[in-house]
Structure formats: structure tokens, C-alpha cells
Design an enzyme around this catalytic site. Structure first.
Site, PDB file in Angstrom:
ATOM      1  N   ARG A   1       4.430 -12.497 -60.560  1.00  0.00           N
ATOM      2  CA  ARG A   1       4.996 -13.307 -61.655  1.00  0.00           C
ATOM      3  C   ARG A   1       4.683 -14.787 -61.444  1.00  0.00           C
ATOM      4  O   ARG A   1       3.818 -15.339 -62.105  1.00  0.00           O
ATOM      5  CB  ARG A   1       6.517 -13.051 -61.757  1.00  0.00           C
TER       6      ARG A   1
ATOM      7  N   CYS B   1       4.832 -23.552 -61.879  1.00  0.00           N
ATOM      8  CA  CYS B   1       5.319 -23.515 -63.261  1.00  0.00           C
ATOM      9  C   CYS B   1       4.320 -24.239 -64.161  1.00  0.00           C
ATOM     10  O   CYS B   1       4.028 -25.411 -63.933  1.00  0.00           O
ATOM     11  CB  CYS B   1       6.686 -24.191 -63.346  1.00  0.00           C
TER      12      CYS B   1
END
Ligand code: COA
Ligand code: ZN
Length: 308
Positions: A17, A242
Site C-alpha cells: 500500500r 504520501c
């Protein structure tokens, strides 16, 4: 080696992820599945296998359904899915995720950049999500991104983080993750916040999520461990970041973390030689070098031939 189970350090592998979400090159669904299946053999009890977010926001993980349905579910492994809203929860449950990881930032500015909504809207979406998931048997974890610092707002106020912990608990979210999204935490700050959060959350339900953006990742792990934390996110090869935080870079590297634990005698139950093999395969998969150090240096016990 410490065998007392309460001293064990739990590693949650997040490369499928956090690691893949920022990769510019498309990783084929079959390759994602193969990576997760290999990770399932390495001894992890928890793997964050993907996210169910807007495919426009994170195109690299748009195949979450096929990934969750394609992986071999190893008994004893919890396969976690990151979600931002009710639609994500619906997709994740339909795909068979064992646990939902709901994410909101402590920083309003980062939440707006990442989730395109303010924190109040995120919490309202989480209330809907909890109502939807209740009774399904699916675990719930609430992540607090930018829990130590925000690339737009600077250092994060501890009391604000504690209020978010309280809000998550009032919603019925059991697991809590404190995420240092852009590697701004330092060990003293970590010690202080972890001790305060552990007054509210049992160690078994608290996860620390560090990025190594400024080289302090493993120092922060040790500080959190000494303060009583036992569960840590890490990504194979030190991948990760991110896409909506300027300057974001990799998670702490799983094999570097497991090596640290092996060297100081903290049990993890993770197969380090297998991790090294997998990590050394990442450059071919992704087309670039990886930040992790152990895959390049080898373990202390991987000795070199004596020069003739
Ligand atoms: N899964 C798939 N599609 C989703 C979705 C989800 N969880 N949530 C929203 N969408 C779709 C909507 O259906 C809509 O589709 P349409 O244009 O075909 O009608 C579109 O996305 C926009 O929906 P909206 O509710 O207006 O969302 P938004 O554009 O304001 O974005 C988020 C909000 C939260 C969906 C988006 O910012 C997001 O996915 N962020 C996650 C980022 C991330 O993963 N960061 C790294 C991990 S922390
Ligand atoms: Zn992260």
C-alpha cells in the site's frame, strides 16, 4: 533473544500500500499479488495489501479488488485495506479485507490536500463507515497522519492528536496508528506522545508508522518501543510515501528494522533472509534503486572472504 511475548515487536508490512502508492511505474496486478503472497510467507501477522481510494487520487492502486481477491490468504495473517470514506469501505469489504484502516490527518491542511476534505468531514465519513462495517466482523483501525509534524503546518500539537484518538475511540474504532507521514518526528517527541497515547490505548492496539525522510526512522522506533509501543509499520526496501505531501519519502525499511531487532535481541518472528531476497528483487520490478540499506550491505553474519 527475548522470548517474553509482551516484548515481541509486531511488524505490519505496508509496502503493497504505502510502498506502491507513490511508484510512478505501473506494477501489474499479478506482480502485486505475487509480492503479497511472498510476504505472507515471511512471518508477518499483518499486511496492508492495498487501498480503496479514488482511482484518480492514487492510480497506482486502482486494482485493489483484483489484488485482494487474487492473493492467497495465509491463516493467521490479517490483510488490511486503507480507506478514506464509505465508498472505500464498501469496496474493501466486498473484496474481502480483514481490517479497514481509516485515515485522517491531524493537520487540516494536509487532510485537505490528501483527502480533499477537512477533518470534520473525514470524521463524519468515518461515522458512516463504522455504522456500515459494524456486525461484519471486520476490524477497524484509525490512522492519524501527520501526527508529529505536517509539511504545511509544522510541528503537530500533542493535545490535538489526543483529541483525535478520543474521537476515534468514541466512534468505536479500536486500533490507532500514529503516522509520521513525512518523517518529522524525533525520538524525544515520540517518547512523549507514545506514553500519553498508551494511557488511552492498549499497546496491542497501537501502531507507530514512521517514515525515514530525515534519517530518524529507526531511532524513533526504539524510542517508541522503550515507551511501550509494540507494533510498527514498515515497508520492504524502504519504499513508500504520501503522494500528497511535498518531499515525502520512504517508510522505515522492513529488513533494516528486522535486522535491528535481531541484533539487539527483540523477537519479531520475521524471516530476514526471505525479506532480503524479496527486497533485492524490487529494483527489477520497479526500475529503480531502493533506499533500504541491509539489502546492499548484507547482515553482520554475512561475512566476506578473507583477501588473499
Ligand atoms: N473509491 C473509489 N472511488 C471513489 C472513492 C473510493 N473510496 N471515493 C470517491 N470516489 C469517486 C467518486 O465516486 C467520484 O467518482 P465520479 O467522478 O466517477 O463520480 C470521484 O471519486 C470523486 O468523488 P468525491 O467524493 O467528490 O471525492 P473527491 O474528489 O473530493 O476526493 C477522496 C476525496 C477521499 C475520495 C480522495 O481524495 C481520495 O481518494 N484520497 C485518498 C488519497 C490517498 O490514498 N492518499 C495516500 C494514503 S494516506
Ligand atoms: Zn506512510
Amino acid at each position: 533473544m527475548i522470548t517474553d511475548f509482551s516484548q515481541r515487536l509486531i511488524v505490519q508490512e505496508v509496502s503493497p500500500r504505502d510502498g506502491l502508492q507513490i511508484e510512478p511505474t505501473w506494477v501489474e496486478t499479478q506482480d502485486k499479488i505475487a509480492l503479497i503472497d511472498q510476504l505472507s510467507l515471511a512471518g508477518f501477522s499483518r499486511i496492508e495489501a492495498g487501498s480503496f481510494v479514488s482511482p484518480n487520487a492514487v492510480p497506482a492502486l486502482r486494482d485493489g479488488e483484483q489484488v485482494f481477491k487474487g492473493i492467497l490468504r495465509r491463516p493467521g495473517v490479517t490483510y488490511v485495506a486503507l480507506i478514506p470514506n464509505l465508498k472505500g469501505a464498501q469496496r474493501a469489504l466486498a473484496a474481502g479485507a480483514d481490517e479497514l484502516n481509516l485515515v485522517m490527518s491531524a493537520s487540516q491542511t494536509h487532510n485537505l490536500a490528501n483527502m480533499r476534505m477537512n477533518c470534520e468531514a473525514s470524521l463524519a465519513a468515518f461515522a458512516e463507515t463504522v455504522a456500515f462495517a459494524s456486525g461484519s466482523g471486520t476490524g477497524l483501525n484509525g490512522s492519524i497522519a501527520t501526527a508529529f509534524g505536517c509539511p504545511f503546518e509544522g510541528r503537530t500539537d500533542e493535545d490535538r492528536v489526543l483529541r483525535i484518538v478520543d474521537a476515534y475511540q468514541e466512534l468505536g474504532i479500536r486500533g490507532i496508528t500514529l503516522a509520521d507521514t513525512t518523517g518529522m518526528a524525533n525520538p524525544r517527541q515520540v517518547d512523549g506522545l507514545v506514553r500519553r497515547v498508551l494511557q488511552r490505548v492498549p499497546a496491542a492496539d497501537l501502531t507507530l508508522h514512521f517514515h525515514n525522510t530525515r534519517g530518524l526512522g529507526l531511532c524513533n522506533v526504539l524510542a517508541a518501543y522503550e515507551a511501550g509501543a509494540r507494533r510498527f509499520d514498515a515497508a520492504l526496501g524502504g519504499l513508500g510515501g504520501c503522494p500528497f505531501a511535498p518531499g515525502a519519502s520512504g517508510n522505515i525499511c522492513t529488513e533494516d528494522l528486522v535486522n535491528l531487532c535481531d541484533e539487539v535481541g527483540i523477537a519479531t518472528g520475521i524471516d530476514l533472509p526471505l525479506l532480503l531476497k524479496l527486497s533485492r528483487g524490487l529494483p527489477a520490478l520497479l526500475g529503480h534503486d531502493i533506499p533500504g540499506q541491509l539489502a546492499k550491505a548484507g547482515r553482520n553474519c554475512d561475512l566476506h572472504p578473507v583477501p588473499s
